[in-house]
Design an enzyme around this catalytic site. Structure first.
Site, PDB file in Angstrom:
ATOM      1  N   GLY A  24      30.446  32.347  47.798  1.00  0.00           N
ATOM      2  CA  GLY A  24      30.668  33.712  47.297  1.00  0.00           C
ATOM      3  C   GLY A  24      29.590  34.450  46.511  1.00  0.00           C
ATOM      4  O   GLY A  24      29.424  35.452  45.523  1.00  0.00           O
ATOM      5  N   ARG A  83      28.478  38.653  45.883  1.00  0.00           N
ATOM      6  CA  ARG A  83      29.128  39.483  45.085  1.00  0.00           C
ATOM      7  C   ARG A  83      29.156  39.610  43.856  1.00  0.00           C
ATOM      8  O   ARG A  83      28.933  38.185  43.700  1.00  0.00           O
ATOM      9  CB  ARG A  83      29.996  40.549  45.524  1.00  0.00           C
ATOM     10  CG  ARG A  83      30.035  41.330  46.768  1.00  0.00           C
ATOM     11  CD  ARG A  83      31.624  41.914  47.193  1.00  0.00           C
ATOM     12  NE  ARG A  83      32.325  41.377  47.333  1.00  0.00           N
ATOM     13  CZ  ARG A  83      34.028  40.814  46.089  1.00  0.00           C
ATOM     14  NH1 ARG A  83      34.164  41.499  45.532  1.00  0.00           N
ATOM     15  NH2 ARG A  83      34.875  40.221  47.563  1.00  0.00           N
ATOM     16  N   ASN A 118      30.938  28.922  43.497  1.00  0.00           N
ATOM     17  CA  ASN A 118      31.551  29.642  42.725  1.00  0.00           C
ATOM     18  C   ASN A 118      32.309  30.782  43.474  1.00  0.00           C
ATOM     19  O   ASN A 118      33.173  31.495  42.628  1.00  0.00           O
ATOM     20  CB  ASN A 118      30.206  30.776  42.722  1.00  0.00           C
ATOM     21  CG  ASN A 118      30.265  32.150  42.201  1.00  0.00           C
ATOM     22  OD1 ASN A 118      31.037  32.506  41.191  1.00  0.00           O
ATOM     23  ND2 ASN A 118      30.576  33.154  43.851  1.00  0.00           N
ATOM     24  N   SER A 163      36.982  29.069  34.841  1.00  0.00           N
ATOM     25  CA  SER A 163      37.392  30.005  33.894  1.00  0.00           C
ATOM     26  C   SER A 163      38.045  29.600  33.121  1.00  0.00           C
ATOM     27  O   SER A 163      38.621  28.516  32.869  1.00  0.00           O
ATOM     28  CB  SER A 163      37.777  30.404  34.828  1.00  0.00           C
ATOM     29  OG  SER A 163      38.792  31.902  34.335  1.00  0.00           O
ATOM     30  N   TYR A 191      45.720  30.289  40.040  1.00  0.00           N
ATOM     31  CA  TYR A 191      44.321  30.642  39.271  1.00  0.00           C
ATOM     32  C   TYR A 191      44.111  29.442  37.519  1.00  0.00           C
ATOM     33  O   TYR A 191      43.464  28.695  38.114  1.00  0.00           O
ATOM     34  CB  TYR A 191      44.404  31.935  38.679  1.00  0.00           C
ATOM     35  CG  TYR A 191      42.734  31.928  38.844  1.00  0.00           C
ATOM     36  CD1 TYR A 191      42.036  32.098  39.735  1.00  0.00           C
ATOM     37  CD2 TYR A 191      42.687  32.589  37.080  1.00  0.00           C
ATOM     38  CE1 TYR A 191      40.151  32.328  39.445  1.00  0.00           C
ATOM     39  CE2 TYR A 191      41.096  32.919  36.765  1.00  0.00           C
ATOM     40  CZ  TYR A 191      40.309  32.908  38.020  1.00  0.00           C
ATOM     41  OH  TYR A 191      38.902  33.344  37.612  1.00  0.00           O
ATOM     42  N   SER A 192      44.971  29.223  37.066  1.00  0.00           N
ATOM     43  CA  SER A 192      44.332  28.333  36.386  1.00  0.00           C
ATOM     44  C   SER A 192      44.919  27.219  36.411  1.00  0.00           C
ATOM     45  O   SER A 192      43.506  26.070  36.366  1.00  0.00           O
ATOM     46  CB  SER A 192      45.360  28.542  35.069  1.00  0.00           C
ATOM     47  OG  SER A 192      46.932  27.959  35.008  1.00  0.00           O
ATOM     48  N   LYS A 206      41.923  26.691  38.272  1.00  0.00           N
ATOM     49  CA  LYS A 206      40.268  26.123  37.919  1.00  0.00           C
ATOM     50  C   LYS A 206      41.125  25.063  37.163  1.00  0.00           C
ATOM     51  O   LYS A 206      39.228  23.771  36.428  1.00  0.00           O
ATOM     52  CB  LYS A 206      40.640  27.973  37.129  1.00  0.00           C
ATOM     53  CG  LYS A 206      40.086  28.391  37.262  1.00  0.00           C
ATOM     54  CD  LYS A 206      39.025  28.231  38.771  1.00  0.00           C
ATOM     55  CE  LYS A 206      37.736  30.396  38.979  1.00  0.00           C
ATOM     56  NZ  LYS A 206      37.366  29.700  40.445  1.00  0.00           N
ATOM     57  N   ILE A 209      34.172  38.851  32.699  1.00  0.00           N
ATOM     58  CA  ILE A 209      32.567  39.233  32.910  1.00  0.00           C
ATOM     59  C   ILE A 209      33.188  40.301  34.354  1.00  0.00           C
ATOM     60  O   ILE A 209      34.191  40.297  34.670  1.00  0.00           O
ATOM     61  CB  ILE A 209      31.977  37.895  33.922  1.00  0.00           C
ATOM     62  CG1 ILE A 209      32.340  36.695  33.083  1.00  0.00           C
ATOM     63  CG2 ILE A 209      30.751  38.578  34.532  1.00  0.00           C
ATOM     64  CD1 ILE A 209      31.197  36.603  32.170  1.00  0.00           C
TER      65      ILE A 209
HETATM   66  P1  NDP Z   1      33.801  38.550  43.050  1.00  0.00           P
HETATM   67  O1  NDP Z   1      35.002  39.224  43.353  1.00  0.00           O
HETATM   68  O2  NDP Z   1      33.044  39.501  42.589  1.00  0.00           O
HETATM   69  O3  NDP Z   1      33.097  37.838  44.149  1.00  0.00           O
HETATM   70  C1  NDP Z   1      34.089  36.890  44.588  1.00  0.00           C
HETATM   71  C2  NDP Z   1      33.089  36.524  46.003  1.00  0.00           C
HETATM   72  O4  NDP Z   1      33.343  35.350  46.479  1.00  0.00           O
HETATM   73  C3  NDP Z   1      32.691  37.457  46.669  1.00  0.00           C
HETATM   74  O5  NDP Z   1      31.489  36.970  47.332  1.00  0.00           O
HETATM   75  C4  NDP Z   1      33.418  36.171  47.857  1.00  0.00           C
HETATM   76  O6  NDP Z   1      33.268  37.168  49.400  1.00  0.00           O
HETATM   77  C5  NDP Z   1      33.363  35.285  48.006  1.00  0.00           C
HETATM   78  N1  NDP Z   1      34.708  35.288  48.561  1.00  0.00           N
HETATM   79  C6  NDP Z   1      36.067  35.277  48.348  1.00  0.00           C
HETATM   80  N2  NDP Z   1      36.998  34.308  48.666  1.00  0.00           N
HETATM   81  C7  NDP Z   1      36.066  33.592  49.397  1.00  0.00           C
HETATM   82  C8  NDP Z   1      36.446  32.442  50.830  1.00  0.00           C
HETATM   83  N3  NDP Z   1      37.601  32.781  51.111  1.00  0.00           N
HETATM   84  N4  NDP Z   1      35.834  31.861  50.986  1.00  0.00           N
HETATM   85  C9  NDP Z   1      34.087  32.366  51.296  1.00  0.00           C
HETATM   86  N5  NDP Z   1      33.391  33.675  49.805  1.00  0.00           N
HETATM   87  C10 NDP Z   1      34.446  33.652  49.245  1.00  0.00           C
HETATM   88  O7  NDP Z   1      34.390  37.880  41.992  1.00  0.00           O
HETATM   89  P2  NDP Z   1      33.218  37.166  40.806  1.00  0.00           P
HETATM   90  O8  NDP Z   1      31.875  36.951  40.850  1.00  0.00           O
HETATM   91  O9  NDP Z   1      34.081  37.398  39.484  1.00  0.00           O
HETATM   92  O10 NDP Z   1      33.629  35.426  40.796  1.00  0.00           O
HETATM   93  C11 NDP Z   1      32.854  34.512  40.598  1.00  0.00           C
HETATM   94  C12 NDP Z   1      33.702  33.427  40.670  1.00  0.00           C
HETATM   95  O11 NDP Z   1      33.421  33.284  38.669  1.00  0.00           O
HETATM   96  C13 NDP Z   1      34.765  33.268  40.346  1.00  0.00           C
HETATM   97  O12 NDP Z   1      35.376  31.578  40.947  1.00  0.00           O
HETATM   98  C14 NDP Z   1      35.305  33.863  39.713  1.00  0.00           C
HETATM   99  O13 NDP Z   1      36.706  32.531  40.057  1.00  0.00           O
HETATM  100  C15 NDP Z   1      35.195  33.415  38.157  1.00  0.00           C
HETATM  101  N6  NDP Z   1      35.537  33.933  37.040  1.00  0.00           N
HETATM  102  C16 NDP Z   1      35.118  35.371  37.085  1.00  0.00           C
HETATM  103  C17 NDP Z   1      35.138  35.290  36.264  1.00  0.00           C
HETATM  104  C18 NDP Z   1      34.755  37.090  36.085  1.00  0.00           C
HETATM  105  O14 NDP Z   1      36.172  37.799  34.385  1.00  0.00           O
HETATM  106  N7  NDP Z   1      34.915  37.759  36.793  1.00  0.00           N
HETATM  107  C19 NDP Z   1      36.208  35.466  35.098  1.00  0.00           C
HETATM  108  C20 NDP Z   1      36.097  33.227  34.830  1.00  0.00           C
HETATM  109  C21 NDP Z   1      35.542  33.224  35.954  1.00  0.00           C
HETATM  110  P3  NDP Z   1      32.608  38.336  49.823  1.00  0.00           P
HETATM  111  O15 NDP Z   1      32.198  39.432  49.530  1.00  0.00           O
HETATM  112  O16 NDP Z   1      32.790  37.871  51.468  1.00  0.00           O
HETATM  113  O17 NDP Z   1      34.154  39.205  50.024  1.00  0.00           O
END
Ligand code: NDP
Length: 251
Positions: free
Chosen positions: A17, A20, A94, A146, A159-160, A163, A192
């Site tokens: 991940g 982004r 992540n 999370s 999701y919960s 996680k 976040i």
């Molecule tokens: P984003 O949605 O901003 O980014 C998610 C990233 O995960 C992207 O790069 C995406 O790839 C990648 N991804 C999603 N599905 C897949 C898949 N099947 N295979 C490979 N890559 C995948 O998420 P966040 O940065 O907000 O979240 C990151 C982590 O933190 C997650 O696990 C989320 O659950 C956790 N989290 C986030 C919170 C928040 O408030 N933001 C709070 C608590 C936990 P691509 O760029 O190609 O789409």
């Protein structure tokens, strides 16, 4: 005088991940400490841009598009990475998604997708990459869970569950690999500011803010600092723990 610093000794990391949000900042931060980072995301464009940006600022990074919910694809990618880099010292699980809905109306597919992307992916990557860590008697695994995995949330049962499952996974892996000096910890972010939370309705955001003692939303950097520390040499005596980075939401 003892000064606090973070040591990384030319490590190799896989960050899922990393295209982004939180993962991208974790990748940039590790690369900033001299770590070679394999940036994984679903789309080639997203992880490609992340790796290019790191290389553009003088860091070492490559990109690899992998669907982390696909066990066979992760096994193939793990082999490819180990062939290319000889070893992987750090794994940050992540990548994650949400597909929210109340339980009674939730489709099976939305349950499965969230479980496989957030939780099964940790099993696939850890299985693929932890063997060489164990043999090298050094490794760091950090799973991004999370606060929802700790508290639960109406409308996010998939999701919960995923996680919360990651927390059990973290503690079991910590116990399995401790004798090989491979640590496994979890970081539980609160709210976040990333693409994932950008879709949250303004009224709901305001309500969430009232439940955050520090009265602000977090930034990806806030999470990345904790992850960076847990991946460093200095965190060698910490394993099986869950660290919340949430402005005090869960106490
Ligand atoms: P984003 O949605 O901003 O980014 C998610 C990233 O995960 C992207 O790069 C995406 O790839 C990648 N991804 C999603 N599905 C897949 C898949 N099947 N295979 C490979 N890559 C995948 O998420 P966040 O940065 O907000 O979240 C990151 C982590 O933190 C997650 O696990 C989320 O659950 C956790 N989290 C986030 C919170 C928040 O408030 N933001 C709070 C608590 C936990 P691509 O760029 O190609 O789409």
């Amino acid at each position: 005088m003892t000064v606090m610093s973070l040591t990384f000794n030319d490590r190799v990391a896989v960050v899922t991940g990393a295209g982004r949000g939180i993962g991208r900042v974790i990748a940039e931060m590790l690369a900033g400490h001299g770590v070679t980072v394999v940036c994984v995301s679903k789309s080639a464009e997203s992880c490609g841009q992340a790796a290019e940006a790191i290389r553009g600022s003088g860091g070492k990074a490559v990109s690899l598009p992998v669907d982390v919910s696909d066990g066979e694809a992760v096994a193939r990618a793990s082999e490819e990475i180990l062939k290319e880099h000889a070893r992987v010292d750090i794994l940050v699980n992540n990548a994650g998604i949400t597909k929210d809905g109340m339980m009674l109306r939730m489709k099976d597919g939305d349950w499965q997708d969230v479980l496989s992307t957030n939780l099964s992916s940790c099993f696939y990557w850890t299985k693929g990459l932890s063997g060489p860590m164990a043999r090298a008697r050094w490794g760091r695994i950090v799973n991004i869970t999370s606060v929802i995995g700790l508290m639960g949330n109406a409308g996010q049962v998939n999701y919960s569950s995923a996680k919360a499952g990651m927390i059990g996974f973290t503690k079991s892996i910590a116990r399995e690999l401790a004798s090989r000096s491979v640590t496994c910890n979890a970081v539980a972010p609160g709210f976040i500011q990333t693409d994932m939370t950008a879709a949250v309705d303004e009224e709901v955001s305001k309500q969430i803010l009232t439940r955050i003692p520090l009265k602000k939303f977090g930034k990806p950097e806030d999470v990345a600092h904790m992850v960076g520390f847990l991946c460093s040499e200095e965190a060698n005596y910490i394993t099986g723990q869950v660290f919340t980075v949430d402005g005090g939401m869960v106490m």
